[in-house]
Write a protein that holds these residues in place. Structure first.
Motif, PDB file in Angstrom:
ATOM      1  N   LEU A 186       0.823  -1.201   0.000  1.00 28.24           N
ATOM      2  CA  LEU A 186       0.000   0.000   0.000  1.00 28.24           C
ATOM      3  C   LEU A 186       0.861   1.256   0.000  1.00 28.24           C
ATOM      4  O   LEU A 186       0.491   2.269  -0.605  1.00 28.24           O
ATOM      5  N   ARG A 187       2.011   1.195   0.665  1.00 30.15           N
ATOM      6  CA  ARG A 187       2.922   2.348   0.617  1.00 30.15           C
ATOM      7  C   ARG A 187       3.401   2.590  -0.808  1.00 30.15           C
ATOM      8  O   ARG A 187       3.453   3.728  -1.288  1.00 30.15           O
ATOM      9  N   ARG A 188       3.705   1.520  -1.542  1.00 28.81           N
ATOM     10  CA  ARG A 188       4.145   1.667  -2.932  1.00 28.81           C
ATOM     11  C   ARG A 188       3.028   2.195  -3.819  1.00 28.81           C
ATOM     12  O   ARG A 188       3.267   3.013  -4.716  1.00 28.81           O
ATOM     13  N   ILE A 189       1.808   1.766  -3.574  1.00 31.13           N
ATOM     14  CA  ILE A 189       0.671   2.282  -4.340  1.00 31.13           C
ATOM     15  C   ILE A 189       0.514   3.775  -4.088  1.00 31.13           C
ATOM     16  O   ILE A 189       0.273   4.561  -5.018  1.00 31.13           O
ATOM     17  N   SER A 190       0.672   4.194  -2.835  1.00 35.16           N
ATOM     18  CA  SER A 190       0.538   5.621  -2.525  1.00 35.16           C
ATOM     19  C   SER A 190       1.573   6.453  -3.264  1.00 35.16           C
ATOM     20  O   SER A 190       1.326   7.623  -3.594  1.00 35.16           O
ATOM     21  N   GLU A 191       2.726   5.850  -3.552  1.00 33.74           N
ATOM     22  CA  GLU A 191       3.792   6.586  -4.238  1.00 33.74           C
ATOM     23  C   GLU A 191       3.523   6.774  -5.727  1.00 33.74           C
ATOM     24  O   GLU A 191       4.236   7.518  -6.392  1.00 33.74           O
ATOM     25  N   TRP A 192       2.488   6.120  -6.251  1.00 37.85           N
ATOM     26  CA  TRP A 192       2.071   6.401  -7.622  1.00 37.85           C
ATOM     27  C   TRP A 192       1.602   7.853  -7.757  1.00 37.85           C
ATOM     28  O   TRP A 192       1.600   8.412  -8.856  1.00 37.85           O
ATOM     29  N   PHE A 193       1.215   8.457  -6.639  1.00 44.72           N
ATOM     30  CA  PHE A 193       0.610   9.786  -6.671  1.00 44.72           C
ATOM     31  C   PHE A 193       1.534  10.858  -6.099  1.00 44.72           C
ATOM     32  O   PHE A 193       1.070  11.923  -5.688  1.00 44.72           O
ATOM     33  N   LEU A 194       2.845  10.574  -6.065  1.00 45.03           N
ATOM     34  CA  LEU A 194       3.786  11.533  -5.500  1.00 45.03           C
ATOM     35  C   LEU A 194       3.853  12.844  -6.286  1.00 45.03           C
ATOM     36  O   LEU A 194       4.291  13.868  -5.759  1.00 45.03           O
ATOM     37  N   HIS A 195       3.411  12.803  -7.541  1.00 40.68           N
ATOM     38  CA  HIS A 195       3.424  14.028  -8.350  1.00 40.68           C
ATOM     39  C   HIS A 195       2.362  15.016  -7.886  1.00 40.68           C
ATOM     40  O   HIS A 195       2.423  16.210  -8.193  1.00 40.68           O
ATOM     41  N   ALA A 196       1.367  14.514  -7.168  1.00 48.87           N
ATOM     42  CA  ALA A 196       0.267  15.358  -6.704  1.00 48.87           C
ATOM     43  C   ALA A 196       0.527  15.825  -5.278  1.00 48.87           C
ATOM     44  O   ALA A 196       1.415  15.341  -4.586  1.00 48.87           O
ATOM     45  N   GLY A 197      -0.283  16.768  -4.839  1.00 50.98           N
ATOM     46  CA  GLY A 197      -0.144  17.246  -3.474  1.00 50.98           C
ATOM     47  C   GLY A 197       1.094  18.105  -3.286  1.00 50.98           C
ATOM     48  O   GLY A 197       1.601  18.717  -4.233  1.00 50.98           O
ATOM     49  N   SER A 198       1.596  18.147  -2.060  1.00 51.32           N
ATOM     50  CA  SER A 198       2.699  19.047  -1.726  1.00 51.32           C
ATOM     51  C   SER A 198       3.651  18.371  -0.750  1.00 51.32           C
ATOM     52  O   SER A 198       3.458  17.226  -0.356  1.00 51.32           O
ATOM     53  N   ASP A 199       4.690  19.100  -0.387  1.00 54.39           N
ATOM     54  CA  ASP A 199       5.607  18.625   0.652  1.00 54.39           C
ATOM     55  C   ASP A 199       5.358  19.383   1.953  1.00 54.39           C
ATOM     56  O   ASP A 199       6.236  19.492   2.805  1.00 54.39           O
ATOM     57  N   GLU A 200       4.148  19.919   2.123  1.00 52.70           N
ATOM     58  CA  GLU A 200       3.793  20.710   3.293  1.00 52.70           C
ATOM     59  C   GLU A 200       2.864  19.921   4.213  1.00 52.70           C
ATOM     60  O   GLU A 200       1.819  19.424   3.783  1.00 52.70           O
ATOM     61  N   GLY A 201       3.268  19.796   5.464  1.00 57.37           N
ATOM     62  CA  GLY A 201       2.463  19.099   6.451  1.00 57.37           C
ATOM     63  C   GLY A 201       2.145  20.006   7.614  1.00 57.37           C
ATOM     64  O   GLY A 201       2.645  21.132   7.710  1.00 57.37           O
ATOM     65  N   GLY A 202       1.299  19.512   8.511  1.00 60.69           N
ATOM     66  CA  GLY A 202       0.928  20.361   9.629  1.00 60.69           C
ATOM     67  C   GLY A 202       0.388  19.605  10.814  1.00 60.69           C
ATOM     68  O   GLY A 202       0.097  18.407  10.754  1.00 60.69           O
ATOM     69  N   MET A 203       0.265  20.337  11.908  1.00 54.99           N
ATOM     70  CA  MET A 203      -0.282  19.824  13.158  1.00 54.99           C
ATOM     71  C   MET A 203      -1.143  20.925  13.757  1.00 54.99           C
ATOM     72  O   MET A 203      -0.819  22.115  13.639  1.00 54.99           O
ATOM     73  N   VAL A 204      -2.248  20.551  14.359  1.00 54.51           N
ATOM     74  CA  VAL A 204      -3.102  21.523  15.022  1.00 54.51           C
ATOM     75  C   VAL A 204      -3.541  20.951  16.369  1.00 54.51           C
ATOM     76  O   VAL A 204      -3.836  19.762  16.480  1.00 54.51           O
ATOM     77  N   VAL A 205      -3.525  21.794  17.396  1.00 52.48           N
ATOM     78  CA  VAL A 205      -3.964  21.410  18.735  1.00 52.48           C
ATOM     79  C   VAL A 205      -5.043  22.406  19.161  1.00 52.48           C
ATOM     80  O   VAL A 205      -4.783  23.605  19.269  1.00 52.48           O
ATOM     81  N   MET A 206      -6.248  21.895  19.403  1.00 51.48           N
ATOM     82  CA  MET A 206      -7.379  22.724  19.823  1.00 51.48           C
ATOM     83  C   MET A 206      -7.682  22.448  21.288  1.00 51.48           C
ATOM     84  O   MET A 206      -7.916  21.304  21.679  1.00 51.48           O
ATOM     85  N   LEU A 207      -7.677  23.505  22.097  1.00 53.95           N
ATOM     86  CA  LEU A 207      -8.004  23.400  23.512  1.00 53.95           C
ATOM     87  C   LEU A 207      -9.237  24.239  23.803  1.00 53.95           C
ATOM     88  O   LEU A 207      -9.312  25.410  23.395  1.00 53.95           O
TER      89      LEU A 207
END
Length: 368
Positions: A269-290
């Motif tokens: 499944l990790r290899r299948i996900s890499e079929w789509f590496l051309h899409a999306g971005s290299d930007e990730g995030g985290m959010v904490v709501m209190l």
């Protein structure tokens, strides 16, 4: 200080190695199962003082292997931890070495306390969960906790960029709980949730993304750590909707009993996900709501956000082990015993360790 880094060639291990190499405080030994991969990493690090050791954590003579290198600190980055026991921690203890792992498995991290008495008698420190959760997440809550007279709800989420490197161990850890029952603390009592379900959109600094329930140590540890909190929820998601809802569908198939063990398909499944590496971005995030009440008994909602650009997201889960190694080398880590990684460094220390990367944070007070 002599540091033995196990799982050094993995996504997070390699980043820890990069931060400890070229630092005169450390005598670094990078360890893993494959000599050629370790030699390649040492060449990439460009530090001739780095040593290489072939170590398999499943080996029957693991304790002897560790003892032969006489480590003062063992960093265990060879996941997934959901299927492991504490053999590496016990082997470290037998060698008189402190121990840090990057586990994000709920039972694994919370259960490290079973070794507390042994660790205290040996004068050692065993730390589990030196990763984004619960190490960084608890540092954020600790930092903001005094703003509340009564803290009622903690909801946090993570979403990596689609082009961010992913390892088989991380994928296996996520797939292991997809569709399976996850106890969650909601309305002041334990209720049932299901992995990767309870899907919703969460607002990150880069915009909204879909996230689903994940089984992480915070779900077990935060109701105990933050007395009076009525709800704790953690979700994670994939940037691309096609991938996120693909996993969502697989989670439903697990819940319905059609599929039994998604984790065994992690590499495929990790290899299948890499079929789509051309899409999306290299930007990730985290959010904490209190959410809760302020000192005047008025409703207060805080949203702390982190944004990682340029593919620097994997340095975040690698950061806690680096911070702890530095604090130990500087004789600033005095604790003894076995414990989850909470309260051992503060948010300022965490962000200082990430200052070399394209990582930014923001704190907002919300009116609704």
């Amino acid at each position: 200080m002599r540091v033995l880094l196990i799982g050094a060639t993995g996504v997070f291990g390699a980043r820890i190695a990069a931060r400890l190499a070229h630092d005169a405080r450390f005598e670094l030994i990078i360890a893993g199962r494959t000599q050629t991969a370790l030699e390649r990493l040492r060449n990439d690090l460009g530090d001739p003082s780095v040593q290489v050791a072939v170590i398999d954590v499943e080996a029957v003579d693991l304790q002897d292997m560790l003892r032969s290198h006489a480590p003062e600190l063992v960093i265990h980055a060879a996941g997934p931890f959901q299927s492991q026991d504490y053999r590496v921690a016990r082997a470290s203890l037998a060698c008189g070495s402190d121990y840090v792992d990057l586990a994000d498995g709920r039972e694994f991290v919370a259960g490290i306390r079973v070794l507390d008495d042994e660790a205290r008698k040996a004068g050692c420190l065993l730390i589990s969960g030196a990763s984004t959760v619960p190490a960084l997440s608890s540092a954020v809550v600790d930092h903001l906790r005094d703003r509340f007279a009564a803290l009622a709800s903690i909801e946090h989420a993570i979403s990596p960029g689609n082009r961010t490197p992913r390892g088989d161990a991380t994928v296996a850890a996520i797939l292991g709980y997809c569709g399976r029952r996850v106890p969650v603390w909601r309305n002041g009592r334990w209720q049932a949730g299901y992995g990767w379900l309870s899907t919703r959109r969460s607002w990150f600094m880069s915009g909204p993304r879909w996230v689903g329930l994940c089984d992480v140590p915070d779900l077990a540890l935060f109701p105990e750590r933050y007395h009076g909190v009525q709800q704790v929820m953690f979700r994670a998601g994939l940037e691309l909707r096609r991938l996120h809802f693909g996993v969502w569908l697989l989670a439903w198939l697990v819940r319905l009993g059609v599929l039994k063990n998604l984790a065994r398909h992690a590499r495929r499944l990790r290899r299948i996900s890499e079929w789509f590496l051309h899409a999306g971005s290299d930007e990730g995030g985290m959010v904490v709501m209190l959410r809760g009440l302020d000192a005047n008994a008025k409703p207060l909602t805080l949203r702390w956000s982190l944004h990682a650009a340029a593919g620097d997201g994997p340095y975040i889960p690698a950061m806690p082990a680096v911070v702890l190694a530095r604090k130990k080398a500087d004789c600033l880590l005095k604790d003894r015993g076995a414990m989850p990684c909470m309260g051992l460094f503060n948010l300022d220390e965490a962000l200082a360790a990430l200052s070399d990367y394209q990582i930014s944070t923001r704190l907002e007070t919300l009116t609704t």
